[in-house]
Write a protein that holds these residues in place. Structure first.
Motif, short mmCIF file in Angstrom:
data_model
loop_
_atom_site.label_atom_id
_atom_site.label_comp_id
_atom_site.label_asym_id
_atom_site.label_seq_id
_atom_site.Cartn_x
_atom_site.Cartn_y
_atom_site.Cartn_z
N LEU A 69 51.98 35.75 5.01
CA LEU A 69 51.01 35.92 3.93
C LEU A 69 49.73 35.13 4.20
O LEU A 69 48.65 35.54 3.80
N GLU A 70 49.85 33.95 4.89
CA GLU A 70 48.67 33.11 5.05
C GLU A 70 47.60 33.74 5.92
O GLU A 70 46.44 33.35 5.86
N THR A 71 47.97 34.78 6.75
CA THR A 71 46.96 35.46 7.57
C THR A 71 46.57 36.80 6.97
O THR A 71 45.88 37.57 7.61
N SER A 72 47.01 37.07 5.76
CA SER A 72 46.84 38.40 5.18
C SER A 72 45.44 38.61 4.62
O SER A 72 44.92 37.77 3.90
N PHE A 73 44.80 39.75 4.97
CA PHE A 73 43.58 40.17 4.31
C PHE A 73 43.90 40.59 2.87
O PHE A 73 43.12 40.36 1.96
N VAL A 86 35.57 44.85 4.00
CA VAL A 86 35.06 43.82 4.90
C VAL A 86 34.54 44.55 6.13
O VAL A 86 35.31 44.88 7.04
N PRO A 87 33.23 44.84 6.18
CA PRO A 87 32.71 45.61 7.32
C PRO A 87 32.94 44.90 8.66
O PRO A 87 33.26 45.54 9.64
N ASP A 88 32.72 43.60 8.70
CA ASP A 88 32.89 42.83 9.94
C ASP A 88 33.48 41.48 9.58
O ASP A 88 32.79 40.61 9.04
N ALA A 89 34.77 41.28 9.87
CA ALA A 89 35.46 40.05 9.47
C ALA A 89 34.88 38.83 10.15
O ALA A 89 34.97 37.73 9.62
N THR A 90 34.26 39.01 11.32
CA THR A 90 33.70 37.83 12.01
C THR A 90 32.46 37.31 11.30
O THR A 90 32.06 36.17 11.53
N GLN A 91 31.88 38.14 10.41
CA GLN A 91 30.70 37.71 9.66
C GLN A 91 31.05 37.33 8.22
O GLN A 91 30.17 37.05 7.43
N ASP A 96 36.59 34.72 8.95
CA ASP A 96 36.14 34.52 10.33
C ASP A 96 37.02 33.57 11.12
O ASP A 96 36.93 33.53 12.35
N CYS A 97 37.88 32.76 10.43
CA CYS A 97 38.81 31.87 11.15
C CYS A 97 40.23 32.42 11.14
O CYS A 97 41.16 31.75 11.62
N ASN A 98 40.42 33.61 10.61
CA ASN A 98 41.77 34.19 10.52
C ASN A 98 42.28 34.49 11.94
O ASN A 98 41.59 35.10 12.74
N PRO A 99 43.52 34.07 12.25
CA PRO A 99 44.06 34.34 13.59
C PRO A 99 44.08 35.82 13.94
O PRO A 99 43.98 36.18 15.11
N LEU A 100 44.22 36.70 12.94
CA LEU A 100 44.21 38.13 13.22
C LEU A 100 42.83 38.60 13.66
O LEU A 100 42.70 39.66 14.25
N SER A 103 42.11 36.16 17.33
CA SER A 103 43.00 36.46 18.46
C SER A 103 43.55 37.87 18.26
O SER A 103 43.06 38.62 17.41
N ASP A 104 44.55 38.22 19.06
CA ASP A 104 45.13 39.55 18.93
C ASP A 104 45.64 39.78 17.52
O ASP A 104 46.24 38.87 16.93
N PRO A 105 45.41 40.99 16.90
CA PRO A 105 44.81 42.16 17.53
C PRO A 105 43.29 42.24 17.46
O PRO A 105 42.70 43.26 17.71
N GLY A 106 42.62 41.15 17.01
CA GLY A 106 41.16 41.14 16.93
C GLY A 106 40.61 42.06 15.86
O GLY A 106 39.71 42.85 16.10
N LEU A 107 41.16 41.98 14.66
CA LEU A 107 40.71 42.85 13.57
C LEU A 107 39.26 42.55 13.19
O LEU A 107 38.84 41.40 13.17
N ARG A 108 38.53 43.58 12.88
CA ARG A 108 37.13 43.43 12.46
C ARG A 108 36.88 44.07 11.09
O ARG A 108 36.22 43.51 10.25
N PHE A 109 37.46 45.24 10.88
CA PHE A 109 37.17 45.99 9.66
C PHE A 109 38.40 46.05 8.76
O PHE A 109 39.52 46.18 9.23
N TYR A 110 38.16 45.94 7.44
CA TYR A 110 39.25 46.05 6.46
C TYR A 110 38.71 46.72 5.21
O TYR A 110 37.61 46.42 4.75
#
Length: 775
Positions: A69-73, A86-91, A96-100, A103-110
């Motif tokens: 749950l702690e890494t859950s969007f 979330v158009p770009d999770a890195t922004q 932006d610090c979420n391990p998902l 790191s793998d799988p490198g999620l960007r959009f939600y």
């Protein structure tokens, strides 16, 4: 309290659907497949948020049914009203610090649509995810919401069908069990007037055999002699019913244990006609009760295994009866454990308002379910105690006994502490201003949560043969190890960490492979530790560590917590390093551009030194200087934007004293192009004011003010330049380049109104706000 109550209701609503941990179903699989295809994303999930977990009822593109749950969007999405994109999770600072993401799988959009019950309680999401930034079209958004509604419709349909089945089963059970009750009616004398099939089955006599007979026929001889049936009749009239449990007789002479009620049978509410006696065979329950003592022995054994103690307090005498397990929980001798005051003194002062005392027990006001901390008597360790209690009341409603259980819940509380600490770490790391801040925060959270002696980050420099601890946390009286240390003293440890695996040591003295490093650890006062290595390009460059002074058996959750802290810390360090490198690059580019502009200015001065029209030379030099000033302002925001007030202050400071300038207006962010354009415009106005207008005299002043005006379909910035206290100004006969620049207005829109008033130049400029904020 309100949030906790809402979460309890939300979890109860989710539990009512009984959907968690159920196998895949085609109806939900079809929904996520359709969502994936319509939204053109590789991943789609029907996600249900439970207590500390998330379960995927259906998924495409993940291959798993559950993730932490702690890494859950979706844990964030469930807090939104209906829909989260979330158009770009890195922004996005929330992710932006979420391990998902990092790191793998490198999620960007939600994008996720809430699954909400009819009462508005969110139980999960229908979400789509992608490994590249993107947006959804209005149709895709609407479709995702419609599909979420269909998921809830399916869940509600399942729930209604289940409730219908349960209701039908209940009705069926009532009908089928009617014969389990003997229902007997008598007249006022106790003669039987009605005898149902249940009475025939339980007691053995037929209706024909019993009509007109005395009801005491199925009472045992002892109760006949004592007048039991007459007492029941009196109680039925006096209290409305007479309840009892006793032995009765069957036709065969066999005795059976029955629970019964006798109620008055009245006409028109007040005329007593007779009585109704209802009996149910409870012989098996009686047999079970007789076996209770053996069951209690087994219960005590299970309590011992589960470290659950029980107690009973006689509120009249104050005497307390306890089980040995309760004494073990508090770390006291059995004799002392019977004294409530001994146990009350073990509770930490700040938690004593939660415990019961003589007063709160006597009036039953003591809370029934509490959690508090104690210092266990035999070893002085701090432990969390969960206590549940109930009060036994006498016939007047006065509490006479308090009974309950106590359990050591320290492990559960520590687990909750770890979850809270990770949330706190994420919040604090987002506010960190640099690498030193990141390490300081991570060290403190890691050390305090795991009750360590010290925690910190060691930078490994194998080329120099040293490790450096710049920032660390330590408990009171413990050295932090901040400083530079010889790496050779820990050569075996370095070799063990070089592979990149986390190193967990319960007792350094019992690890033969690290025997050569034992003297170094003894000097540190370290016996147990967890170390999480950081590798870059296959080389060990750093270690996040937590030390303990005594041997300690680390648990898997503690190791996982240290790994999670390290993941977040290393991601934050990488981000801080990238930002520092970007800042250095910007400063270097700024320095070079300044040099270039200075060279341009020098070349222009040298080239034009013989030009007799010095006004033109000075205008060119001034414009170059204004561009340099605007560049400095843009650099402070990494060339993303410039604030209008900063641009105005920077340019006007080149031409006037502070007391000659008044700048007023709301904060407005300008794009880099607009920032440069406004700086050139204000420079031309200020240059003219210094030569011919208000700034040419010591008493003159310039006011620059702006406002934003909004109308349907349009938002406009209006900027005014007002000169006062200077000489009278006149419109120039010849329009030079500077005049043309002024009349071009803001970002070249040409919307400029110039007035040559006796009090000084007045100019008004306007432009769509969007043209000033978009490149």
């Amino acid at each position: 309290m309100a949030q906790s109550d809402r979460e309890s209701r939300r979890l109860a609503a989710l539990a009512s659907y009984q959907i968690l941990d159920t196998p895949p179903e085609q109806v939900f699989d079809d929904v996520v497949q359709l969502a994936s295809e319509i939204c053109q994303t590789p991943i789609a999930v029907v996600n249900l948020i439970g207590a500390g977990r998330q379960f995927f009822k259906a998924e495409v593109g993940l291959g798993v049914r559950e993730t932490p749950l702690e890494t859950s969007f979706c844990a964030t999405a469930i807090l939104e009203d209906d829909f989260l994109v979330v158009p770009d999770a890195t922004q996005d600072p929330r992710f932006d610090c979420n391990p998902l993401v990092t790191s793998d799988p490198g999620l960007r959009f939600y994008a996720g649509a809430l699954l909400k019950t009819g009462a508005g309680l969110p139980i999960g999401t229908l979400c789509v995810l992608d490994t590249r930034p993107r947006e959804l079209s209005p149709l895709q958004r609407k479709t995702l919401k419609v599909l979420a509604t269909q998921v809830m419709a399916q869940l509600d349909l399942r729930l209604m069908l289940k409730m219908r089945d349960e209701t039908e089963a209940l009705h069926s059970a009532i009908v089928e069990s009617a014969t389990d009750y003997a229902i007997i009616a008598t007249d006022l004398r106790g003669s039987i007037t009605a005898w149902n099939i249940g009475a025939e089955r339980i007691l053995g006599w037929s209706e024909g055999e019993m009509l007109g007979q005395s009801a005491d026929r199925f009472f045992i001889p002892e109760d006949r002699l004592s007048g039991a049936i007459q007492r029941e009749m009196i109680d039925a009239v006096k209290r409305g019913r007479g309840a009892d449990e006793r032995w009765h007789l069957r036709k065969s002479g066999e005795r059976f244990w029955a629970s019964g009620e006798m109620m008055p049978l009245k006409k028109d509410g007040d005329q007593l006609l007779g009585y109704v006696k209802i009996l149910r065979d409870r012989t098996q329950e009686k047999h079970n009760a007789d076996m209770l003592e053996a069951s209690e022995a087994r219960l005590r054994a299970s309590q011992k295994a589960g470290q659950i103690g029980t107690f009973e307090v006689d509120l009249l005498t104050g005497a307390m009866t306890v089980t040995p397990e309760m004494c073990t929980v508090f770390g006291v001798e059995p004799d002392d454990c019977r004294d409530t005051t001994v146990l009350e003194t073990l509770v930490l002062p700040e938690d004593r308002h939660l415990q019961s005392n003589t007063a709160s027990r006597s009036d039953a006001s003591a809370p029934k379910d509490v959690e508090y901390r104690i210092l266990r008597l035999n070893d002085g360790t701090m432990r969390w105690i969960g206590r549940h209690a109930e009060f036994v009341l006498d016939e007047t409603g006065k509490p006479v006994r308090m009974i309950g259980t106590v359990q050591d819940i320290t492990q559960r509380k520590r687990a909750e502490r770890k979850v809270s600490a990770l949330l706190e770490l994420g919040d604090r790391l987002r506010e960190a201003s640099g690498i030193s801040d990141v390490i300081t925060i991570a060290s403190e959270v890691l050390g305090q949560t795991l009750y360590g002696a010290r925690a910190g980050y060691a930078l490994i420099d194998r080329a120099r043969g040293v490790f450096v601890v710049e920032h660390a946390w330590a408990a009171d009286g413990i050295a932090t190890l901040v400083g530079t240390h010889d790496l050779k003293r820990l050569d075996a440890t370095v070799q063990a960490l070089a592979g990149g695996s986390i190193l967990t040591i319960d007792d350094i003295e019992l690890v033969p492979a690290l025997a050569d490093d034992l003297p170094a650890y003894c000097a540190m006062g370290t016996r147990a530790q967890i170390m999480v290595p950081l590798l870059r390009r296959g080389e060990l460059t750093g270690v996040l560590f937590v030390h303990v002074c005594e041997p300690r058996e680390w648990t898997a959750p503690e190791t996982d917590f240290a790994r999670n802290v390290a993941d977040r810390t290393y991601a934050a360090i990488a981000k801080a390093q990238a930002e520092a490198e970007q800042s250095f690059l910007n400063q270097e580019l700024s320095h070079r551009l300044k040099n270039t502009l200075a060279m341009v200015q020098a070349i222009a001065s040298q080239t034009l030194k013989n030009v007799t029209e010095r006004d033109a030379v000075e205008a060119l030099t001034s414009r170059i200087l204004a561009l340099s000033t605007a560049h400095d302002i843009l650099l402070q925001a990494n060339w993303l934007s410039a604030r209008l007030d900063q641009v105005a202050h920077g340019v006007l400071a080149l031409h006037a004293h502070e007391d000659q300038i008044r700048i007023d207006g709301p904060p407005i962010e300008l794009s880099p192009r607009a920032g440069l354009s406004v700086s050139v415009l204000l420079n031309e106005l200020a240059t003219n004011a210094a030569k011919y207008g208000a700034l040419s005299q010591s008493g003159g002043a310039v006011t620059v003010c702006w406002r934003v005006e909004t109308s349907p379909g349009d938002t406009v910035l209006r900027l005014d330049w007002i000169e006062t206290g200077g000489p009278a100004v006149h419109e120039p006969e010849r329009k030079g380049f500077g005049s043309r620049l002024i009349r071009m207005g803001l970002v070249g829109t040409g919307q400029a109104a110039i007035a040559y008033a006796r009090t000084g130049l007045i100019a008004e400029f306007s432009a769509p706000l969007s043209s000033l904020q978009q490149d």
